[in-house]
Structures are given as structure tokens and as C-alpha cells.
Write a protein that holds these residues in place. Structure first.
Motif, short mmCIF file in Angstrom:
data_model
loop_
_atom_site.label_atom_id
_atom_site.label_comp_id
_atom_site.label_asym_id
_atom_site.label_seq_id
_atom_site.Cartn_x
_atom_site.Cartn_y
_atom_site.Cartn_z
N LEU A 41 54.09 33.39 -49.95
CA LEU A 41 53.86 34.79 -50.29
C LEU A 41 55.17 35.40 -50.78
O LEU A 41 56.22 35.21 -50.17
N PHE A 42 55.08 36.11 -51.91
CA PHE A 42 56.24 36.73 -52.54
C PHE A 42 56.07 38.24 -52.57
O PHE A 42 54.98 38.74 -52.79
N ARG A 43 57.17 38.94 -52.39
CA ARG A 43 57.20 40.39 -52.57
C ARG A 43 58.44 40.69 -53.41
O ARG A 43 59.54 40.27 -53.07
N ASN A 44 58.24 41.40 -54.51
CA ASN A 44 59.33 41.73 -55.42
C ASN A 44 60.10 40.48 -55.86
O ASN A 44 61.32 40.49 -55.93
N GLY A 45 59.36 39.40 -56.11
CA GLY A 45 59.96 38.17 -56.60
C GLY A 45 60.68 37.34 -55.55
O GLY A 45 61.25 36.30 -55.88
N ARG A 46 60.64 37.75 -54.29
CA ARG A 46 61.34 37.04 -53.21
C ARG A 46 60.32 36.46 -52.24
O ARG A 46 59.39 37.15 -51.81
N ALA A 47 60.49 35.18 -51.88
CA ALA A 47 59.60 34.56 -50.89
C ALA A 47 59.81 35.24 -49.55
O ALA A 47 60.95 35.35 -49.07
N VAL A 48 58.71 35.72 -48.94
CA VAL A 48 58.82 36.44 -47.67
C VAL A 48 58.04 35.78 -46.54
O VAL A 48 58.27 36.08 -45.37
N ALA A 49 57.11 34.87 -46.87
CA ALA A 49 56.32 34.21 -45.82
C ALA A 49 55.56 33.03 -46.41
O ALA A 49 55.38 32.93 -47.63
N PHE A 50 55.11 32.17 -45.51
CA PHE A 50 54.16 31.12 -45.85
C PHE A 50 52.81 31.56 -45.31
O PHE A 50 52.75 32.37 -44.37
N ALA A 51 51.73 31.02 -45.86
CA ALA A 51 50.40 31.33 -45.36
C ALA A 51 49.56 30.06 -45.28
O ALA A 51 49.63 29.20 -46.16
N GLU A 52 48.78 29.98 -44.23
CA GLU A 52 47.83 28.90 -44.02
C GLU A 52 46.46 29.55 -43.83
O GLU A 52 46.35 30.57 -43.15
N ALA A 53 45.43 28.98 -44.46
CA ALA A 53 44.10 29.58 -44.40
C ALA A 53 43.08 28.61 -43.83
O ALA A 53 43.14 27.41 -44.09
N ARG A 54 42.15 29.17 -43.07
CA ARG A 54 41.04 28.42 -42.51
C ARG A 54 39.80 29.30 -42.50
O ARG A 54 39.90 30.53 -42.47
N GLN A 55 38.66 28.65 -42.50
CA GLN A 55 37.39 29.36 -42.38
C GLN A 55 36.64 28.70 -41.22
O GLN A 55 36.60 27.48 -41.12
N ARG A 56 36.05 29.50 -40.35
CA ARG A 56 35.35 28.97 -39.19
C ARG A 56 33.85 29.09 -39.39
O ARG A 56 33.32 30.19 -39.50
N LYS A 57 33.19 27.91 -39.46
CA LYS A 57 31.75 27.84 -39.66
C LYS A 57 31.11 26.98 -38.58
O LYS A 57 31.79 26.15 -37.96
N ASP A 58 29.79 27.16 -38.41
CA ASP A 58 29.07 26.30 -37.49
C ASP A 58 28.61 25.05 -38.24
O ASP A 58 28.88 24.89 -39.44
N MET A 83 55.00 25.53 -37.10
CA MET A 83 56.12 26.03 -36.28
C MET A 83 57.45 25.68 -36.93
O MET A 83 58.36 26.50 -36.95
N GLN A 84 57.57 24.47 -37.45
CA GLN A 84 58.82 24.06 -38.11
C GLN A 84 59.10 24.92 -39.33
O GLN A 84 60.26 25.28 -39.59
N MET A 85 58.08 25.29 -40.07
CA MET A 85 58.26 26.12 -41.26
C MET A 85 58.79 27.51 -40.91
O MET A 85 59.42 28.16 -41.74
N THR A 86 58.55 27.97 -39.66
CA THR A 86 59.07 29.29 -39.26
C THR A 86 60.59 29.30 -39.20
O THR A 86 61.18 30.38 -39.12
N ASP A 87 61.23 28.13 -39.24
CA ASP A 87 62.70 28.10 -39.33
C ASP A 87 63.16 28.65 -40.68
O ASP A 87 64.31 29.07 -40.82
N LEU A 88 62.27 28.65 -41.68
CA LEU A 88 62.62 29.12 -43.02
C LEU A 88 62.09 30.53 -43.29
O LEU A 88 62.83 31.39 -43.78
N LEU A 89 60.80 30.74 -43.01
CA LEU A 89 60.13 32.03 -43.25
C LEU A 89 59.02 32.20 -42.22
O LEU A 89 58.54 31.22 -41.66
N PRO A 90 58.57 33.44 -42.00
CA PRO A 90 57.41 33.63 -41.13
C PRO A 90 56.20 32.88 -41.71
O PRO A 90 56.09 32.68 -42.92
N VAL A 91 55.28 32.48 -40.81
CA VAL A 91 54.05 31.80 -41.23
C VAL A 91 52.86 32.61 -40.73
O VAL A 91 52.71 32.82 -39.52
N ALA A 92 52.03 33.05 -41.67
CA ALA A 92 50.81 33.77 -41.34
C ALA A 92 49.64 32.78 -41.34
O ALA A 92 49.38 32.13 -42.35
N PHE A 93 48.97 32.65 -40.20
CA PHE A 93 47.79 31.79 -40.08
C PHE A 93 46.59 32.71 -40.25
O PHE A 93 46.32 33.57 -39.41
#
Length: 147
Positions: A41-58, A83-93
């Protein structure tokens, strides 16, 4: 990194990431499948976080309610890598449930570990150790971001 992923899985992840990026007032750039996160994820051209996405289905392919289970199970390997990636940037799950997309920020926190054998085992590596994350730790988007 996913061992089994279809184009449909990737489309769902990209939609969830777009939803999260909009809420976080960011732009998203996808990562290759070799990475343990789905996007940067970038804000004003600067990397500010990583993101991981999941969908929960039956098992019938219907979105689950966030209230269906007390915990979300997630690959222990993916959690450790995130968790290791948080050493670089926040990670939003970011997880989509019936009630909408929710997120939590990954922290170095121990969770109970279990072993998952999915209903539909596509191949042997689908069986794996998982962490049980309380769904109470997830917040619904949109949010007020702090990073």
C-alpha cells in the motif's frame, strides 16, 4: 506463498485489497505469488504498509458471518512470514465476511496453534498447522488509520 490459487482467488483478493486501500486512503500494488503478502500500500508515492487478503466461505461457497466462529484459522507459515514483514512495514490482514471487509494489524503475538485438514483436500500440502486468531481482534472497514 500459496501452493494452490486460481484466477478467481486472485480476483477476490484484489477486490478486497482495493476496498482496504480505499479505506486506508492508499493506492495498492499487487505482489507476485512468491511473496507472503498480496499487496504493498502506497500513500503519496511512499510504501506505508503491506496487505494480505482472505475471504471466509462455507463449504457451499457462501460467505460466512464473522460471528459463525470465535476464531479465524490462518496458515501458521503465512502468519510467521507476515510477522517477519512487520520488521519493514505494518501488515494489514484484511478478511471479507458476510458483514463486510474487516482488518487487523499483524503483531508479534502468539496464538493457539492447531492442525487443519480442509473438507476438500486438493492435495497433501493442503493439510497444515494453523493459528487461531480471535475474530474480536478484527475491525470493520472503513477505519481511521494511524500509519
Amino acid at each position: 506463498m500459496p501452493l494452490f490459487e486460481t484466477a478467481q482467488h486472485r480476483e477476490v483478493e484484489e477486490r478486497i485489497i482495493r476496498t482496504a486501500a480505499e479505506a486506508f486512503k492508499c493506492e495498492a500494488a499487487p505482489c507476485s505469488k512468491a511473496y507472503c503478502v498480496d499487496a504493498v500500500l502506497f500513500r503519496n508515492g511512499r510504501a506505508v504498509a503491506f496487505a494480505e487478503a482472505r475471504q471466509r466461505k462455507d463449504k457451499d461457497g457462501q460467505l460466512l458471518s464473522i460471528n459463525k466462529y470465535n476464531t479465524l484459522t490462518w496458515s501458521a507459515q503465512k502468519y510467521v512470514h507476515a510477522m517477519q514483514m512487520t520488521d519493514l512495514l505494518p501488515v494489514a490482514f484484511c478478511v471479507e465476511w458476510l458483514e463486510g471487509v474487516h482488518y487487523m494489524m499483524i503483531k508479534r503475538k502468539p496464538y493457539p496453534v492447531g492442525y487443519m485438514v480442509p473438507n476438500k483436500v486438493r492435495w497433501e500440502p493442503d493439510k497444515e498447522p494453523v493459528v487461531h486468531i480471535p475474530v474480536s481482534e478484527f475491525k470493520r472497514l472503513p477505519i481511521e488509520y494511524t500509519w
